[in-house]
Design a protein around this motif. Sequence first.
Motif, PDB file in Angstrom:
ATOM      1  N   HIS A  80       0.833  -1.206   0.000  1.00 35.68           N
ATOM      2  CA  HIS A  80       0.000   0.000   0.000  1.00 35.68           C
ATOM      3  C   HIS A  80       0.869   1.259   0.000  1.00 35.68           C
ATOM      4  CE1 HIS A  80      -3.434   2.578   0.867  1.00 35.68           C
ATOM      5  NE2 HIS A  80      -2.782   3.077   1.900  1.00 35.68           N
ATOM      6  N   ASP A  81       1.931   1.262   0.827  1.00 32.56           N
ATOM      7  CA  ASP A  81       2.854   2.403   0.859  1.00 32.56           C
ATOM      8  C   ASP A  81       3.505   2.612  -0.506  1.00 32.56           C
ATOM      9  OD1 ASP A  81       2.458   2.905   3.617  1.00 32.56           O
ATOM     10  OD2 ASP A  81       3.912   1.355   4.137  1.00 32.56           O
ATOM     11  N   LEU A  82       3.908   1.533  -1.137  1.00 34.54           N
ATOM     12  CA  LEU A  82       4.573   1.638  -2.434  1.00 34.54           C
ATOM     13  C   LEU A  82       3.625   2.159  -3.509  1.00 34.54           C
ATOM     14  CD1 LEU A  82       6.702  -1.646  -2.408  1.00 34.54           C
ATOM     15  CD2 LEU A  82       7.493   0.698  -1.985  1.00 34.54           C
ATOM     16  N   ARG A  83       2.355   1.763  -3.447  1.00 37.37           N
ATOM     17  CA  ARG A  83       1.373   2.296  -4.412  1.00 37.37           C
ATOM     18  C   ARG A  83       1.191   3.798  -4.223  1.00 37.37           C
ATOM     19  NH1 ARG A  83      -1.476  -2.447  -3.198  1.00 37.37           N
ATOM     20  NH2 ARG A  83      -2.845  -1.311  -1.762  1.00 37.37           N
ATOM     21  N   LEU A  84       1.125   4.242  -2.979  1.00 41.69           N
ATOM     22  CA  LEU A  84       0.983   5.671  -2.706  1.00 41.69           C
ATOM     23  C   LEU A  84       2.216   6.447  -3.180  1.00 41.69           C
ATOM     24  CD1 LEU A  84      -0.590   5.561   0.868  1.00 41.69           C
ATOM     25  CD2 LEU A  84      -1.673   6.491  -1.183  1.00 41.69           C
ATOM     26  N   ALA A  85       3.386   5.873  -2.947  1.00 36.95           N
ATOM     27  CA  ALA A  85       4.620   6.535  -3.386  1.00 36.95           C
ATOM     28  C   ALA A  85       4.672   6.622  -4.904  1.00 36.95           C
ATOM     29  CB  ALA A  85       5.840   5.778  -2.859  1.00 36.95           C
ATOM     30  N   LEU A 340      -5.763  13.535   1.042  1.00 37.02           N
ATOM     31  CA  LEU A 340      -7.001  13.150   0.369  1.00 37.02           C
ATOM     32  C   LEU A 340      -6.814  11.862  -0.429  1.00 37.02           C
ATOM     33  CD1 LEU A 340      -7.963  16.740  -0.776  1.00 37.02           C
ATOM     34  CD2 LEU A 340      -9.417  15.298   0.653  1.00 37.02           C
ATOM     35  N   VAL A 341      -5.682  11.753  -1.132  1.00 34.44           N
ATOM     36  CA  VAL A 341      -5.405  10.537  -1.905  1.00 34.44           C
ATOM     37  C   VAL A 341      -5.222   9.342  -0.974  1.00 34.44           C
ATOM     38  CG1 VAL A 341      -3.752   9.440  -3.470  1.00 34.44           C
ATOM     39  CG2 VAL A 341      -4.396  11.829  -3.821  1.00 34.44           C
ATOM     40  N   ARG A 342      -4.484   9.565   0.111  1.00 33.20           N
ATOM     41  CA  ARG A 342      -4.241   8.468   1.060  1.00 33.20           C
ATOM     42  C   ARG A 342      -5.556   7.997   1.690  1.00 33.20           C
ATOM     43  NH1 ARG A 342       0.010   8.118   6.209  1.00 33.20           N
ATOM     44  NH2 ARG A 342      -0.523   5.957   6.702  1.00 33.20           N
ATOM     45  N   ALA A 343      -6.407   8.943   2.075  1.00 35.72           N
ATOM     46  CA  ALA A 343      -7.692   8.578   2.679  1.00 35.72           C
ATOM     47  C   ALA A 343      -8.562   7.821   1.682  1.00 35.72           C
ATOM     48  CB  ALA A 343      -8.407   9.834   3.168  1.00 35.72           C
TER      49      ALA A 343
END
Length: 735
Positions: A80-85, A340-343
Motif C-alpha cells: 500500500h505504501d509503495l502504491r501511494l509513493a 485526500l489521496v491516502r484517505a
Amino acid sequence: MSFFVVDIALPVPLLRTFDYLPVDGDSQENYQPGQRIRADFGRQLLTGIVIGTRNTTDVPRDKLKPLLARLDDQPLLSAHDLRLARWMADYYHHSLGDVLEHWIPTMLRRGAALSEADEPGWLRLADPGRPVDLKGSKQTALWQLFAQQPYIAHKQLTGKGYSLAQCRRLAELELIQEDTRLPLPELPSSVRAPLPLNSEQQTALDKISACLGRFQAALLEGVTGSGKTEVYLQLIDQVIARGQQALVLVPEIGLTPQTVRRFQERFNVPVALLHSGLNDRERLQGWRQAREGHARILIGTRSAVFTPLPDLGLIILDEEHDGSFKQQDGLRYSARDFALVRAHQAGVPVLLGSATPCLETLHNALTGKYLHLKLTRRAGKARPPGMKLHSILHQPLTHGFAEPVLSAMHQHLSRGKQVLVFLNRRGFAPLLACKQCGWMAECRRCDARLTLHQYPPHLHCHHCDHQQPVPRSCPECHSPGIEAIGQGTERIEEHLGALFPSTKIKRVDRDTVRTKQAFDELFDEIHTGDPCILVGTQMLAKGHHFPDVTLVVILDSDAGLFSADFRGMEHSAQLIKQVAGRAGRAEDPGDVWIQTLYADHPQLNLLIDDGYHALALSMLRERLDQQLPPYSYMAMLRSESEDKAQAQRFLEQARHLMQQWLRQYGKKDAPLTLLGPFPAIMERRNGRFRYQLQIFCPHRQALHQALDAAVKQLEGIKGFSKVRWHLDVDPLDTL
C-alpha cells in the motif's frame, strides 16, 4: 541458482529505477518489495528500496553491480505504501527514490536498524508476591514498583530517583533483568470528560461520524473559536472505539505542544508526535510507535502524512489553508492533497478544518465534491470580536500607532486583559539607509534589502540567510547619517516598552522562539493571564488559544492587497482573519483594530463587513472569469542560474519543446496555455537568476500528459549544465 536482478529505487533525481545483482549468496526469495538495501551508486553509498525482482534486464551483465547489503529481512514498507509513493512520483513528476525517502525517518535512510529506537529498561522475572531479602527502604520501594508493572524503562526509574546500582542489586537476586524495548508515550493518570457541544457542533459530528468506515472528504468551516477542536476530539474518540488510529496534521511545530497536551488529557491511549523539532532518534521512535500500532493517535506536521498506520481510520488537517502544508523545495508536494489521496485509497474519511479555507477546498465543498459542515458561532459564551478599520492616511502616528489605537490598548490593559500586536515583519527595521546620499543596505546575492536586527546587532537577508555587520557610517558617502527606516517586531517591542513602561512585553517570532522548550515556556507565561502585550509575526496567528487576549492590533495590513500573485488577496485575508480570531475567545468580548492606508479598499471592507466567506465567493467569481485555479489546473516550470541568459534560454527551449509536443499530441478540447518565460518577482535570489514558465489547462489529465512528456525531454537537453530547474505542480505562489 538462476539469474535475476533486483529493481531498486534510489534517492537520486533521475526518473527511473536501477537494476542490481543480489548480494552474493542471496536467493530471489530474499528480496521483497519494500525492503531496504545498501548500494554503490557512482561515488556514493546510498540506501534504496526494493521495488521487485526480474529474470531479465536491458543492462549488459558486465555493467551490473552487486548490492552491498540487504538491510531488512522483512519489508519495511507495505505494498500500500509503495502504491501511494508511485502515485506521488507520477503526479509530481519526481524520482520514485526521492519520494520513498519521505516514507522513512532519517536514521533508517542512513542504514540504521529498527532496533536503534529501543531504549534500555528492566523486566520483572519473579513472582511479585514471593518473599525476597531486600536491604533498605529504597530497594523495597523499587521492588514494589515492579509489583505494579512488569517492565519499566530505565530513564523512568532514574527520573524517580533510583540508581543503576539499586537495579543491579535486584537483578543479582534474579528479580529483574535488563531488557530493551521501544518506549511508548506515557498515559495520563486521569482523562478529562468531553465538553458539551452546541447544535452546530453536534450536527457536524453526526454527519462526519456517519462516514467512518468509508472515504469521504469533508470541510469543517468554522469561525475562529467555534470549537472545531472539540469536534475533532469527539470524532477521534469514536475512531479509537472502533479499534482504529487517527492521523492529525497541524501546520506549525508551535501548535503541536498545546495540541498534544489537549489530546493527552482526553484519551487514555498513547499519542505519538512527529515534527522537525525532534531529534532523529525521537522521530524514529514516534514513527515505529505509529507503524507498529502502539500509538492510536499520531499528531504531526507536514511530513507525518507519510507515516505508515496499519489501522488508519481517520485523517484530520487542522488549518487546512495554511501554506506550510506545501513543501517549497525538493519534492514539492501538498500534504493536504496527498492526505485526500491516502484517505481515498484507505477507504477512510478526511476532515479539513479551517475558519478561512483555501479557495480550492471551498470550491469543492460548494460544488458538492466535499461534505460541507459549518460552525457559524463561537463555542460557549464567547462572541465574535468587533473589527474596526482605521485609516492612517495623512494621520499622525506615535511610533507607528494611531492615537485611538493606543487609547484602546490602555483601556484593555487597565482592565487586566492582554493585548496582541501583529506585525508580520521580523527584526528591528526592514531598511537601513543613508539620508545624505540615498544608499540602502541591500543583499549582494538577492534583489532584496537587508533587515536590521538589534539583538544581536547585524544586517540579515531573510531570503538567502546572508548576514553582515552594521556599518557605522555610509559605505558610499561616509556620512554618519544612516538610519533605520520602517518597523519590525524588535522595534515595535522597544517602542511599546517606552509607551507602556509598567506592562510586560512578550515578543513571539523566529528570533525569540527557536526551540520547543522556549515556545512552551513563553506560552505558559502567557496563559498565567497576567496583563501583557504580545508582539509577534504569523507565529501568533495560527490556532493558538489565548483566553485573556481581548484586543488585537494589526499593523501594516496592506501588504497583500496589491500582490503580483493572484493568490495574494486570499492569503492576506486568511492571515487577517486568523490574527483577529485570537481576540475575545473567552467570556470577555474582543476588539480588533486594523491600521491601513486603504480604508476604502472594496475587498478589505467586504472582509470586515461580511466576513471571509463572502470575500471568498467574490474571489471565486474573479477566478472563474480569468480561468485561474480552481477553475483550471496549473503547474510552474522554474529555472535558475548564475547566468541570467542561460536561465531564460532554458525555459524558452522548454516552451518550444512543449509547443512541438502539443501540435503533435495535444487535445483540442483540453488546450494548454503557456505564459512566459519571464523573470520571477524577485529575479535574483542567493546569487542565481530565476525565471518561470506558467502552464494552465482546464483538464488535469491533459496537463499531466504534457508535463510527463516535457520532463522526459528536458532531462535530455544539452548545454544547460549550470541551470537548475524544477517543476512545481499546483504551486502555492507565483512569486
